[in-house]
Write a protein that holds these residues in place. Structure first.
Motif, PDB file in Angstrom:
ATOM      1  N   ASP A   1       0.848  -1.186   0.000  1.00 26.74           N
ATOM      2  CA  ASP A   1       0.000   0.000   0.000  1.00 26.74           C
ATOM      3  C   ASP A   1       0.884   1.236   0.000  1.00 26.74           C
ATOM      4  OD1 ASP A   1      -2.366  -1.422   0.159  1.00 26.74           O
ATOM      5  OD2 ASP A   1      -2.149  -1.628   2.348  1.00 26.74           O
TER       6      ASP A   1
ATOM      7  N   GLN B   1       3.121   9.258   0.647  1.00 28.97           N
ATOM      8  CA  GLN B   1       2.920   9.104  -0.801  1.00 28.97           C
ATOM      9  C   GLN B   1       1.511   9.544  -1.199  1.00 28.97           C
ATOM     10  OE1 GLN B   1       4.165   4.958  -0.853  1.00 28.97           O
ATOM     11  NE2 GLN B   1       5.713   5.399  -2.426  1.00 28.97           N
TER      12      GLN B   1
ATOM     13  N   GLY C   1      14.709   5.835  -1.661  1.00 26.58           N
ATOM     14  CA  GLY C   1      13.908   4.709  -1.199  1.00 26.58           C
ATOM     15  C   GLY C   1      12.556   5.090  -0.632  1.00 26.58           C
TER      16      GLY C   1
ATOM     17  N   LYS D   1       9.403   7.453  -4.756  1.00 21.80           N
ATOM     18  CA  LYS D   1       8.988   8.528  -5.650  1.00 21.80           C
ATOM     19  C   LYS D   1       8.531   7.988  -6.999  1.00 21.80           C
ATOM     20  CE  LYS D   1      12.961  10.655  -5.267  1.00 21.80           C
ATOM     21  NZ  LYS D   1      13.553   9.874  -4.174  1.00 21.80           N
ATOM     22  N   THR D   2       9.174   6.877  -7.423  1.00 23.05           N
ATOM     23  CA  THR D   2       8.899   6.356  -8.764  1.00 23.05           C
ATOM     24  C   THR D   2       7.425   5.993  -8.944  1.00 23.05           C
ATOM     25  OG1 THR D   2      11.108   5.425  -8.639  1.00 23.05           O
ATOM     26  CG2 THR D   2       9.763   4.776 -10.511  1.00 23.05           C
TER      27      THR D   2
ATOM     28  N   ARG E   1      11.636  -1.128   6.667  1.00 21.77           N
ATOM     29  CA  ARG E   1      13.012  -1.019   6.179  1.00 21.77           C
ATOM     30  C   ARG E   1      13.988  -1.190   7.332  1.00 21.77           C
ATOM     31  NH1 ARG E   1      12.483   2.103   1.223  1.00 21.77           N
ATOM     32  NH2 ARG E   1      11.044   0.749   0.134  1.00 21.77           N
TER      33      ARG E   1
ATOM     34  N   ARG F   1      17.815  -0.352  -0.202  1.00 16.67           N
ATOM     35  CA  ARG F   1      16.616  -0.501  -1.013  1.00 16.67           C
ATOM     36  C   ARG F   1      15.832  -1.764  -0.711  1.00 16.67           C
ATOM     37  NH1 ARG F   1      17.210   3.604  -4.628  1.00 16.67           N
ATOM     38  NH2 ARG F   1      15.301   2.958  -5.582  1.00 16.67           N
TER      39      ARG F   1
HETATM   40  P1  ADP Z   1      13.086   6.485  -4.722  1.00 18.44           P
HETATM   41  O1  ADP Z   1      12.245   7.456  -3.978  1.00 18.44           O
HETATM   42  O2  ADP Z   1      14.457   6.390  -4.192  1.00 18.44           O
HETATM   43  O3  ADP Z   1      13.052   6.693  -6.199  1.00 18.44           O
HETATM   44  P2  ADP Z   1      11.741   4.090  -5.378  1.00 18.44           P
HETATM   45  O4  ADP Z   1      10.563   4.722  -5.969  1.00 18.44           O
HETATM   46  O5  ADP Z   1      12.752   3.543  -6.314  1.00 18.44           O
HETATM   47  O6  ADP Z   1      12.440   5.090  -4.397  1.00 18.44           O
HETATM   48  O7  ADP Z   1      11.258   2.998  -4.348  1.00 18.44           O
HETATM   49  C1  ADP Z   1      12.152   2.163  -3.678  1.00 18.44           C
HETATM   50  C2  ADP Z   1      11.567   0.797  -3.501  1.00 18.44           C
HETATM   51  O8  ADP Z   1      10.484   0.866  -2.576  1.00 18.44           O
HETATM   52  C3  ADP Z   1      11.015   0.209  -4.766  1.00 18.44           C
HETATM   53  O9  ADP Z   1      11.379  -1.131  -4.832  1.00 18.44           O
HETATM   54  C4  ADP Z   1       9.509   0.365  -4.613  1.00 18.44           C
HETATM   55  O10 ADP Z   1       8.803  -0.626  -5.291  1.00 18.44           O
HETATM   56  C5  ADP Z   1       9.329   0.260  -3.134  1.00 18.44           C
HETATM   57  N1  ADP Z   1       8.162   0.987  -2.596  1.00 18.44           N
HETATM   58  C6  ADP Z   1       7.671   2.164  -3.043  1.00 18.44           C
HETATM   59  N2  ADP Z   1       6.614   2.535  -2.304  1.00 18.44           N
HETATM   60  C7  ADP Z   1       6.438   1.590  -1.345  1.00 18.44           C
HETATM   61  C8  ADP Z   1       5.500   1.414  -0.273  1.00 18.44           C
HETATM   62  N3  ADP Z   1       4.528   2.293  -0.034  1.00 18.44           N
HETATM   63  N4  ADP Z   1       5.643   0.320   0.494  1.00 18.44           N
HETATM   64  C9  ADP Z   1       6.618  -0.579   0.262  1.00 18.44           C
HETATM   65  N5  ADP Z   1       7.520  -0.479  -0.741  1.00 18.44           N
HETATM   66  C10 ADP Z   1       7.442   0.596  -1.539  1.00 18.44           C
END
Ligand code: ADP
Ligand code: MG
Length: 692
Positions: A265, A270, A296, A299-300, A448, A578
C-alpha cells in the motif's frame, strides 16, 4: 527598462578612476564587471589608524600613525638586506625598512630633513622601534588622506587595500537616496536604517562589530538582497501559475488498477503528495512542482501514478532521467505495470538508434505511445509528440530556474514535476527552488532495516577485504566506492584502477568496475552484470551515486569516506538501503582525520535522516556543494549569509508573497521602489516578466 537612477551603478567597473587597463581584469575577477558589484564587496575587518603615539611610547604590534622627521638613508650592503631610513620625533628614533625598493623612489618620498606622517605596524628589533613598508607616507598637510579607521577588503594578488578603498568610495558616490522599498513598519521594528546609510555604514565600519554579518547595517542589506531574491522567484511562480495549463482530471481508473497489482500500500506521505500533485493537474494552470523524497521513499510509483492521470485523459506523459541506466531502470519498473493496463511505455535515449528509433518517433508523433521514458535527449532532439501534457524530471537537481521555464515551453502547456532525492534544506528550497510549488515525502515505507554504518581506519583494509570475502561467499553483492576528486581526476582514476587490480587478485572475475571516464554503453554493460549477479563486487567511482537500483546489494565500502560530502555519502549509502535485508556500510578513513571530518563520519553513523544530514552538510560545507553547482542560487548571495540570516530569509519569503498578493503588478509606490531593488540585485529577468 532599468530605472535611470541606477544607470551610474550599471556602467562598466573600469569607468571608476584608478583602474586602468592594468587592473581591470583583476578587479573584475575580484568584484564583478559593474560598478554596482563594488557595493557588495564588503570589508571583513578594519585597521584602526587613530592611534597616534610618539615613537618612544608606540606599542609593538599595533598599527600607529606617527609624525616623523627623516634623519638618514642607509642603503643595503647586500641584496638581502633592506633599504633603511632612520626617522625621529622628539621622543626617539625609529627605522623604516624597505625590501626590494629602489633607493630613488624611497629617497624621493622621504627626503632627509623633511617631515612626514607615516602609518603602519610598529615592530621592535634589538630595542629599536621599526616599521616595515609603512602603509602610508604623506606630507603633514595631507595627513587626512590617511583613513582613521580603514576598512579591510578581501583582496587578490596585485590589488591593494588602498586601491579598493578608493574604488569603493567612488562607487558609493554613485548611490542615490532611493525611495524606501521595505515596509515602513518593518524597518522601524527592526531598527533598520535607510539603504544608502546602511551601505555607507557597512563600508565604513567604526568598530569590529560593524563588519559582523549581524550588524544592523549588514542585516538591512542582507534583507534587501533576500527580499529581491524571494520576490523575483515569487514573480516567476506567479507567472507560471497564470499560464494556461491542461486540466488533467482523470477518474483514477488506471491508478486503481495499478495499485491493485502492487504488493504494497502507499504510505501516507505518498498519498498526501499524490493528492497535492493531482490538485495541480486538475487545475487549469501550469503546474511546476518539486517533489522531494529521500532515497527509497518511493517517488517512482508516485511519478507513475500521476503520469497515468495524463494518459487516462488521452494525453502523453514523459519521464526524463539524468542517465541511460536510470532511464532503463524506470522502464523496467514501469513497463510491466503499464502493460497490464494496456498502456504503452517505451524507452527513448541516445542509444536507441536506427529502425527502432524511427518507429518510436513515429509512434510518439501518432500518439501510439502513452508514456515515454528517456534522458534529456527527449527534449533536444527532433522528437515530436502528439500531445505531451505531463513531464516528470527525475533526480535532476542540477536544473536551474531558466531551464525549467524552457522545458515547460516544449510541451503542450505541459505540467511539470521535478523529483529529487537530494534532501534539500528548507533555506535552499526557498532560494534555489522558490519558483516552484513543493511536496515532500517525509516517510519511508515501513519495515526497512536501518543500515549498520561503521567507521574503520584504512589501515584495517586487510580485515575489511577478508570480511568482504565472507559476505560474497555467502551470496551477497557489494559496492566498493573509490574517491574521485575533480581536479586530479587522472591520479584518482589510477588509484581506483589500482584498487580494482588488488581486488581482482582476491575475487577474480567476480569483480567489475565503473568510472566516469567510461562510455555509457560500457558502464551499462557492467551494471547489467552486477544486477544479474554475474559479478558480485562492483568497484566504482561516484558514478553510482544517482538512483541505481540493485536490491541484492547489501554491503558498501567507501574508501576515504572523509573526502566526501555528507550529502554525497548519504546518496551513496542509499544504494544499499533498497531492500528489506539488513545491510552494512563501511566508511574507511585515512589519517590524519580533522575534527570536522570526524564529526561528519559520526553524523553518518548516527542518523539516516537525509534532511538532518543535509542541514549538517550545509553548516559544514555551504549550499553550492549540496546542489553540486555554483549556480544553485545560494552561493550567489553577495551580502546574505545563511548561517546568520536564515530568519531573514523566512521573513523575506512571507513578505514577498504578501507583496504580490496586495500589488501583483508592482504598480503602487512601494511596488515601484521594489522594482529598483530588483534591478539593484540583478533580478532583471523577474521585472521583465511584467512586460511579456
Ligand atoms: P526512490 O524514492 O528512491 O526513487 P523508489 O521509488 O525507487 O524510491 O522505491 C524504492 C523501492 O520501494 C522500490 O522497490 C519500490 O517498489 C518500493 N516501494 C515504493 N513505495 C512503497 C511502499 N509504499 N511500500 C513498500 N515499498 C514501496
Ligand atoms: Mg528514484
Amino acid at each position: 527598462m532599468r530605472p535611470q537612477v541606477l544607470f551610474p551603478l550599471f556602467t562598466d567597473i573600469a569607468s571608476l578612476k584608478g583602474i586602468g587597463a592594468k587592473y581591470e581584469k583583476l578587479i573584475k575577477k575580484l568584484c564583478g564587471d559593474k560598478v554596482v558589484d563594488m557595493l557588495w564587496h564588503l570589508p571583513y575587518s578594519l585597521i584602526d589608524r587613530t592611534y597616534q603615539p610618539k615613537i618612544a611610547t608606540a606599542q609593538e604590534g599595533k598599527v600607529a600613525t606617527i609624525k616623523v622627521r627623516v634623519v638618514e638613508h642607509i642603503p643595503p650592503k647586500s641584496k638581502k638586506q633592506p633599504y633603511k631610513v632612520v626617522v625621529e620625533d622628539d621622543s626617539d628614533e625609529m627605522i623604516l625598512n624597505f625590501f626590494k625598493v629602489y633607493a630613488d623612489s624611497t629617497a624621493k618620498n622621504l627626503p632627509v630633513g623633511e617631515e612626514r606622517v607615516i602609518s603602519g605596524k610598529v615592530e621592535s628589533f634589538n630595542g629599536m622601534k621599526q616599521m616595515t613598508h609603512p602603509d602610508y607616507i604623506v606630507l603633514p598637510a595631507e595627513a587626512e588622506k590617511i583613513i582613521g579607521i580603514e576598512p579591510v577588503y578581501p583582496l587578490t594578488a596585485g590589488v591593494t587595500n588602498k586601491m579598493l578603498c578608493r574604488l569603493v568610495r567612488q562607487a558609493l558616490q554613485r548611490v542615490a537616496d532611493y525611495p524606501e522599498w521595505e515596509d515602513d513598519k518593518f524597518v522601524h521594528q527592526r531598527g533598520f536604517m535607510p539603504f544608502r546609510q546602511a551601505l555607507l555604514q557597512a563600508h565604513f565600519p567604526k568598530k569590529i562589530a560593524d563588519v559582523e554579518p549581524s550588524s544592523l547595517a549588514r542585516m538591512r542589506l542582507a534583507y534587501d538582497e533576500l527580499l529581491a531574491n524571494q520576490l523575483a522567484l515569487a514573480i516567476v511562480r506567479q507567472k507560471v501559475k497564470k499560464q494556461p495549463g491542461r486540466v488533467l482530471a482523470s477518474s483514477g481508473e488506471l491508478q486503481r488498477k495499478v495499485l491493485s497489482h502492487l504488493s504494497f500500500d502507499l504510505t501516507n506521505a505518498q498519498k498526501r503528495v499524490l493528492a497535492e500533485i493531482e490538485a495541480d493537474q486538475k487545475a487549469p494552470f501550469r503546474m511546476l512542482r518539486l517533489l522531494q523524497g529521500d532515497v527509497g521513499s518511493g517517488k517512482t510509483i508516485v511519478a507513475l501514478l500521476s503520469m497515468l492521470n495524463a494518459v487516462e485523459c488521452g494525453a502523453q506523459a514523459a519521464i526524463m532521467a539524468p542517465t541511460e541506466i536510470l532511464a532503463k531502470q524506470h522502464l523496467e519498473t514501469m513497463q510491466p505495470l503499464c502493460a497490464q493496463l494496456g498502456v504503452r511505455a517505451e524507452l527513448l535515449t541516445g542509444r536507441v538508434k536506427g529502425k527502432a528509433r524511427k518507429q518510436i518517433l513515429e509512434d510518439l508523433a501518432l500518439g501510439k505511445i502513452n508514456i515515454i521514458i528517456g534522458t534529456h535527449a527527449l527534449f533536444v532532439d527532433d522528437v515530436a509528440f502528439k500531445d505531451l501534457a505531463y513531464i516528470v524530471v527525475d533526480e535532476q537537481h542540477r536544473f536551474g530556474v531558466q531551464q525549467r521555464l524552457a522545458l515547460s515551453a516544449k510541451g503542450n502547456d505541459a505540467d511539470i514535476l521535478v523529483m529529487t532525492a537530494t534532501p534539500i534544506p528548507r533555506t535552499l528550497v526557498l532560494t534555489a527552488y522558490g519558483d516552484m510549488e513543493y511536496s515532500k515525502i517525509d516517510e519511508v515505507p515501513a519495515g526497512r532495516k536501518p543500515v549498520d554504518t561503521r567507521a574503520v581506519p584504512l589501515s584495517k583494509l586487510p580485515d575489511v577485504v577478508a570480511g568482504l570475502k565472507r559476505k560474497l561467499d555467502d551470496g551477497c553483492r557489494a559496492y566498493w566506492v573509490c574517491p574521485l576528486v575533480e581536479e586530479s581526476e587522472k591520479t584518482d582514476l589510477a588509484a581506483a584502477e589500482e584498487r580494482f587490480a588488488t581486488l581482482q587478485r582476491v575475487f577474480g572475475n567476480k569483480v567489475g568496475m565503473v568510472h566516469g571516464k567510461m562510455k555509457e554503453a560500457e558502464k551499462d554493460a557492467v551494471m547489467e552484470d552486477f544486477k544479474s549477479g554475474k559479478i558480485t563486487l562492483l568497484v566504482a567511482t561516484t558514478v553510482i551515486e544517482v538512483g541505481v537500483n540493485v536490491p541484492e546489494a547489501t554491503l558498501m565500502i567507501i574508501e576515504h569516506a572523509e573526502r566526501f560530502g555528507l550529502a554525497q555519502l548519504h546518496q551513496l549509502r542509499g544504494r544499499i538501503k533498497r531492500g528489506f535485508q539488513a545491510s552494512t556500510c563501511i566508511l574507511m578513513y585515512g589519517y590524519p582525520l580533522s575534527e570536522t571530518s570526524r564529526s561528519r563520519l559520526d553524523i553518518m553513523r548516527k542518523t539516516e535522516d537525509g534532511f538532518l544530514i543535509a542541514e549538517k552538510d550545509l553548516e559544514l560545507r555551504g549550499g553550492g556543494e549540496i546542489l553540486g553547482t555554483r549556480q544553485s542560487g545560494f552561493s550567489e548571495f553577495k551580502v546574505a549569509d545563511m548561517s546568520v540570516h536564515k530568519d531573514l530569509l523566512y521573513t523575506a519569503n512571507k513578505d514577498a508573497k504578501l507583496i504580490l498578493e496586495l500589488d501583483p503588478a508592482l504598480a503602487s509606490p512601494r511596488g515601484q521602489a521594489l522594482r529598483i531593488l530588483l534591478y539593484l540585485f540583478g533580478q532583471d529577468d523577474a521585472v521583465r516578466t511584467y512586460r511579456s
